[in-house]
Design an enzyme around this catalytic site. Structure first.
Site, short mmCIF file in Angstrom:
data_model
loop_
_atom_site.label_atom_id
_atom_site.label_comp_id
_atom_site.label_asym_id
_atom_site.label_seq_id
_atom_site.Cartn_x
_atom_site.Cartn_y
_atom_site.Cartn_z
N ASP A 1 0.81 -1.23 0.00
CA ASP A 1 0.00 0.00 0.00
C ASP A 1 0.83 1.28 0.00
O ASP A 1 0.42 2.31 0.54
CB ASP A 1 -0.98 0.01 1.19
CG ASP A 1 -1.87 -1.21 1.19
OD1 ASP A 1 -2.21 -1.69 0.09
OD2 ASP A 1 -2.20 -1.71 2.28
N LYS B 1 1.90 2.14 -5.08
CA LYS B 1 2.48 1.59 -6.32
C LYS B 1 1.56 1.83 -7.51
O LYS B 1 2.01 2.15 -8.60
CB LYS B 1 2.74 0.08 -6.17
CG LYS B 1 3.69 -0.28 -5.07
CD LYS B 1 3.75 -1.79 -4.85
CE LYS B 1 2.46 -2.38 -4.32
NZ LYS B 1 2.12 -2.02 -2.95
N GLY C 1 -4.43 -4.42 -3.88
CA GLY C 1 -5.44 -3.40 -4.12
C GLY C 1 -4.71 -2.13 -4.48
O GLY C 1 -4.08 -1.52 -3.62
N HIS C 2 -4.72 -1.78 -5.75
CA HIS C 2 -3.95 -0.63 -6.21
C HIS C 2 -4.91 0.46 -6.68
O HIS C 2 -5.66 0.27 -7.64
CB HIS C 2 -3.01 -1.04 -7.36
CG HIS C 2 -1.98 -2.06 -6.94
ND1 HIS C 2 -1.07 -2.60 -7.80
CD2 HIS C 2 -1.73 -2.61 -5.74
CE1 HIS C 2 -0.30 -3.45 -7.14
NE2 HIS C 2 -0.68 -3.48 -5.88
N GLN D 1 2.10 -5.93 -3.23
CA GLN D 1 2.57 -6.02 -1.83
C GLN D 1 3.87 -5.22 -1.67
O GLN D 1 4.09 -4.27 -2.41
CB GLN D 1 2.74 -7.49 -1.40
CG GLN D 1 1.43 -8.25 -1.24
CD GLN D 1 0.87 -8.80 -2.52
OE1 GLN D 1 1.56 -9.43 -3.31
NE2 GLN D 1 -0.41 -8.60 -2.76
P1 GDP Z 1 -0.72 0.29 -3.54
O1 GDP Z 1 -1.30 -1.00 -3.06
O2 GDP Z 1 0.75 0.39 -3.27
O3 GDP Z 1 -1.05 0.60 -4.97
O4 GDP Z 1 -1.40 1.43 -2.65
P2 GDP Z 1 -2.98 1.55 -2.30
O5 GDP Z 1 -3.68 2.04 -3.51
O6 GDP Z 1 -3.46 0.31 -1.66
O7 GDP Z 1 -2.93 2.61 -1.14
C1 GDP Z 1 -2.47 3.91 -1.33
C2 GDP Z 1 -3.63 4.87 -1.07
O8 GDP Z 1 -3.12 6.19 -0.94
C3 GDP Z 1 -4.63 4.94 -2.21
O9 GDP Z 1 -5.89 5.26 -1.69
C4 GDP Z 1 -4.09 6.09 -3.06
O10 GDP Z 1 -5.10 6.72 -3.82
C5 GDP Z 1 -3.59 7.01 -2.00
N1 GDP Z 1 -2.45 7.83 -2.37
C6 GDP Z 1 -1.41 7.53 -3.20
N2 GDP Z 1 -0.50 8.53 -3.21
C7 GDP Z 1 -0.97 9.47 -2.38
C8 GDP Z 1 -0.47 10.73 -1.94
O11 GDP Z 1 0.60 11.17 -2.32
N3 GDP Z 1 -1.23 11.43 -1.04
C9 GDP Z 1 -2.42 10.97 -0.59
N4 GDP Z 1 -3.08 11.70 0.30
N5 GDP Z 1 -2.93 9.78 -0.97
C10 GDP Z 1 -2.21 9.06 -1.85
P1 IMO Z 2 -0.86 -4.20 -2.23
O1 IMO Z 2 -0.41 -4.75 -3.56
C1 IMO Z 2 -0.97 -4.69 2.09
C2 IMO Z 2 -1.01 -8.79 3.64
C3 IMO Z 2 -2.28 -9.25 4.34
C4 IMO Z 2 -1.70 -10.24 5.32
C5 IMO Z 2 -0.57 -10.90 4.53
C6 IMO Z 2 -0.96 -12.21 3.87
O2 IMO Z 2 -2.17 -3.50 -2.28
O3 IMO Z 2 0.23 -3.43 -1.57
P2 IMO Z 2 -2.46 -12.84 1.75
O4 IMO Z 2 -3.90 -12.55 1.46
O5 IMO Z 2 -1.51 -12.29 0.73
O6 IMO Z 2 -2.20 -14.28 2.05
O7 IMO Z 2 -2.16 -12.04 3.13
O8 IMO Z 2 -0.21 -9.94 3.52
N1 IMO Z 2 -1.23 -8.26 2.27
C7 IMO Z 2 -1.16 -6.96 1.96
N2 IMO Z 2 -1.00 -5.87 2.73
N3 IMO Z 2 -1.06 -4.54 0.76
C8 IMO Z 2 -1.21 -5.63 -0.03
O9 IMO Z 2 -1.17 -5.54 -1.38
C9 IMO Z 2 -1.31 -6.89 0.55
N4 IMO Z 2 -1.48 -8.15 0.08
C10 IMO Z 2 -1.41 -8.97 1.13
O10 IMO Z 2 -2.92 -8.17 4.98
O11 IMO Z 2 -1.10 -9.57 6.41
MG MG Z 3 -2.85 -1.65 -1.83
#
Ligand code: GDP
Ligand code: IMO
Ligand code: MG
Length: 403
Positions: free
Chosen positions: A14, A17, A41-42, A214
Site C-alpha cells: 500500500d 504503487k 489493491g492498487h 505487496q
Molecule cells: P498500492 O497498493 O501500493 O497501490 O497502494 P494503495 O492504492 O493500496 O494505497 C495507497 C492509497 O493512498 C490509495 O488510496 C491512493 O489513492 C492514496 N495515495 C497515493 N499517493 C498518495 C499521496 O501522495 N497522497 C495521498 N493523500 N494519498 C495518496
Molecule cells: P498491495 O499490492 C498490504 C497482507 C495481508 C496479510 C498478509 C498475507 O495492495 O500493496 P495474503 O492474502 O496475501 O495471504 O495475506 O499480507 N497483504 C497486503 N498488505 N497490501 C497488499 O497488497 C497486501 N497483500 C497482502 O494483509 O497480512
Molecule cells: Mg494496496
C-alpha cells in the site's frame, strides 16, 4: 530503444504503487504484473474518478497499452472478469501467461476458514496462500489448461481430489468444472505465452513497466515470516515471475510512504497506537483497498527501508503521501533499533527479534509544504544512499512532481 523498469513497494504494501505505475505509464507500452493476485489493491485516481485494480496492471488507463499477467501470479478468473469492467471504454490488450496458476473457489473458502479459526496471519481471504500451496505441491492448475477441456478435466480431478482429501472443498466436481469452462470462454482469448511475447516486444524496442504487488517486507523469504504473503514481492520476483533475463532490466524504482502502514498481524517496530496514529490513519485514508480493514500506522522506518533498498537493488525512490504529514508539529523517523540494550542498524531476519526491538528516533520539526520538507527528504536520501526522484503529495495523478 527498449526500456525495462521494475516498480516495487519497499514497506508492507500500500505504498502507492498503483498511483505511481499509472503516473509513469505514459512512457511505457506494456505493463506487467509478476506475482500475487487479488490480494493486491492498487488505487488510481484520475480526474476525480477512482479505480481499484487487484489483478489487472494499474497502468492501462491511458489507453493503447498491453497488460501482462505473468507466470508468477495466482489468478482468480471470476474476479478478473469483474475487474476488467472498470476498463470498459479503454483501449487495451491483455496477455495472461499460460503458466500462471489459478485460484479456485475452494482456495478462498479454505483461506477464510483459516482466518476464522484465529490461526491465520490476517490474510486478505482471497485464497492466495492456498493457490501457491497447490502450485508448490504440484497439484495446481495453470491458466493454459483452460484452453483444452480434456486437460482441464484431468488436472482438475487431480487437484480436486487432493483438496477434498486434505483440505475442504465447497463445490462438487461437476459444478466446479462447469465454472472453469465458463471462465475459459470469457478469458480464453487472453491466454498465451507471455515469455515469448515479452522477448519479442523488448527485442522490438518496446518499453515495459513491471509492477509489483505487496511490499518487500511481505516477501515470502525476506519479509517478516510468517506474517508475509506467499510470493516474491522483491525485484528479483519480477525476473522469476515473468521469465525475464536480468541483463535486460534497466532500473528498479522503489516506492515508499512518508510514514509506514501494515495490514494484518506481525511485528511493526514504529507502530503508533496513539492519537497521532489515529490522525495519520484518518488523514491518509488508511483503510484497505481490498478488504476495507483499518491499516496499522506508524513512523517511517529507515532501518527497514535500508534493508529493502538493498534486497531490491533500488536505483531511485518515489516518496508518496507526503501531504499526509503536513501540519503535524513534529515528525519522527527511526534510524536504528535497540534490542536487549544493544543498538542495531540492520533489519533482523527473525520476526521474534523484530517484535522486541525499540526504535531509535530522529525528530524533525513539522512542515506544511514541499519546501518545508526539504531537510526531511535530504536526510532520507543520505541515510539510504539513493535519490528521491518523484514525490507524490495527493491521490490524483496530477499531485506528483518529478524532482
Ligand atoms: P498500492 O497498493 O501500493 O497501490 O497502494 P494503495 O492504492 O493500496 O494505497 C495507497 C492509497 O493512498 C490509495 O488510496 C491512493 O489513492 C492514496 N495515495 C497515493 N499517493 C498518495 C499521496 O501522495 N497522497 C495521498 N493523500 N494519498 C495518496
Ligand atoms: P498491495 O499490492 C498490504 C497482507 C495481508 C496479510 C498478509 C498475507 O495492495 O500493496 P495474503 O492474502 O496475501 O495471504 O495475506 O499480507 N497483504 C497486503 N498488505 N497490501 C497488499 O497488497 C497486501 N497483500 C497482502 O494483509 O497480512
Ligand atoms: Mg494496496
Amino acid at each position: 530503444m527498449s526500456k525495462v523498469s521494475i516498480i516495487v513497494g519497499l514497506q508492507w504494501g500500500d505504498e502507492g504503487k498503483g498511483k505511481i505505475a499509472d503516473f509513469l505509464s505514459g512512457d511505457y507500452d506494456i505493463i506487467a504484473r509478476f506475482q500475487g493476485g487479488a490480494n493486491a489493491g492498487h488505487t488510481v485516481k484520475v480526474g476525480g474518478k477512482e479505480y481499484i485494480f487487484h489483478q489487472v496492471p494499474s497502468g492501462l488507463l491511458r489507453g493503447g497499452k498491453v497488460g501482462v499477467l505473468g507466470a508468477g501470479m495466482v489468478i482468480d478468473i471470476i474476479a478478473l472478469v469483474e475487474e476488467l469492467r472498470q476498463l470498459e471504454g479503454v483501449d487495451y490488450d491483455l496477455i495472461i501467461d499460460e503458466r500462471a496458476h489459478l485460484v479456485l473457489p475452494y482456495h478462498r473458502v479454505q483461506d477464510a476458514r483459516q482466518e476464522e479459526s484465529g490461526r491465520g496471519v490476517g490474510s486478505t481471504r482471497k485464497g492466495i496462500s492456498q493457490a501457491y500451496r497447490d502450485k508448490y505441491a504440484r497439484f495446481g492448475i495453470r491458466a493454459g489448461s483452460l484452453l483444452d477441456e480434456h486437460v482441464l478435466k484431468e488436472e482438475l480431478r487431480r487437484s480436486y481430489e487432493f483438496n477434498a482429501r486434505y483440505f475442504t472443498v465447497n463445490l462438487d466436481f461437476d459444478e466446479l468444472y462447469d465454472i472453469l469452462l465458463a471462465e475459459s470462454r470469457e478469458i480464453g482469448n487472453f491466454i498465451g505465452d507471455a515469455v515469448s511475447y515479452l522477448k519479442d516486444a523488448v527485442e522490438g524496442g518496446k518499453k515495459v513497466l513491471m509492477e509489483g504487488a505487496q511490499g518487500a517486507l511481505l516477501d515470502i523469504d525476506f519479509g517478516t515470516y510468517p506474517y508475509v504473503t506467499s510470493s516474491h514481492t522483491i525485484s528479483g520476483g519480477a525476473l522469476v515471475g515473468l521469465g525475464f533475463p536480468w541483463k535486460r532490466v534497466d532500473e528498479v524504482i522503489g516506492v515508499f510512504k512518508a510514514y509506514t502502514t501494515r495490514v494484518g498481524k506481525g511485528p511493526f517496530p514504529t507502530e503508533l497506537v496513539d492519537e497521532t496514529g489515529n490522525q495519520i490513519r484518518e488523514k491518509g485514508g488508511e483503510y484497505g483497498a481490498t478488504t476495507g480493514r483499518p491499516r496499522r500506522v506508524g513512523w517511517l522506518d529507515l532501518v527497514a527501508l535500508r534493508y529493502s533498498v538493498w534486497i531490491n537493488g533500488v536505483d531511485y525512490l518515489v516518496m508518496t503521501k507526503l501531504d499526509v504529514l503536513f501540519g503535524f508539529p513534529e515528525i519522527k523517523v527511526a534510524v536504528g533499533y535497540r534490542l536487549h540494550g544493544m543498538e542495531i542498524d540492520w533489519f533482523p531476519a527473525s520476526s521474534h527479534r523484530l517484535a522486541h526491538v525499540e526504535p531509535v528516533y530522529r525528530t524533525f520539526s513539522g512542515f506544511d509544504d514541499l519546501d518545508g520538507a526539504r531537510e526531511f527528504i535530504s536526510f532520507i536520501e543520505e541515510h539510504l544512499g539513493v535519490p528521491v526522484k518523484i514525490i507524490s503529495y495527493g491521490m490524483d495523478r496530477d499531485k506528483t512532481i518529478v524532482l
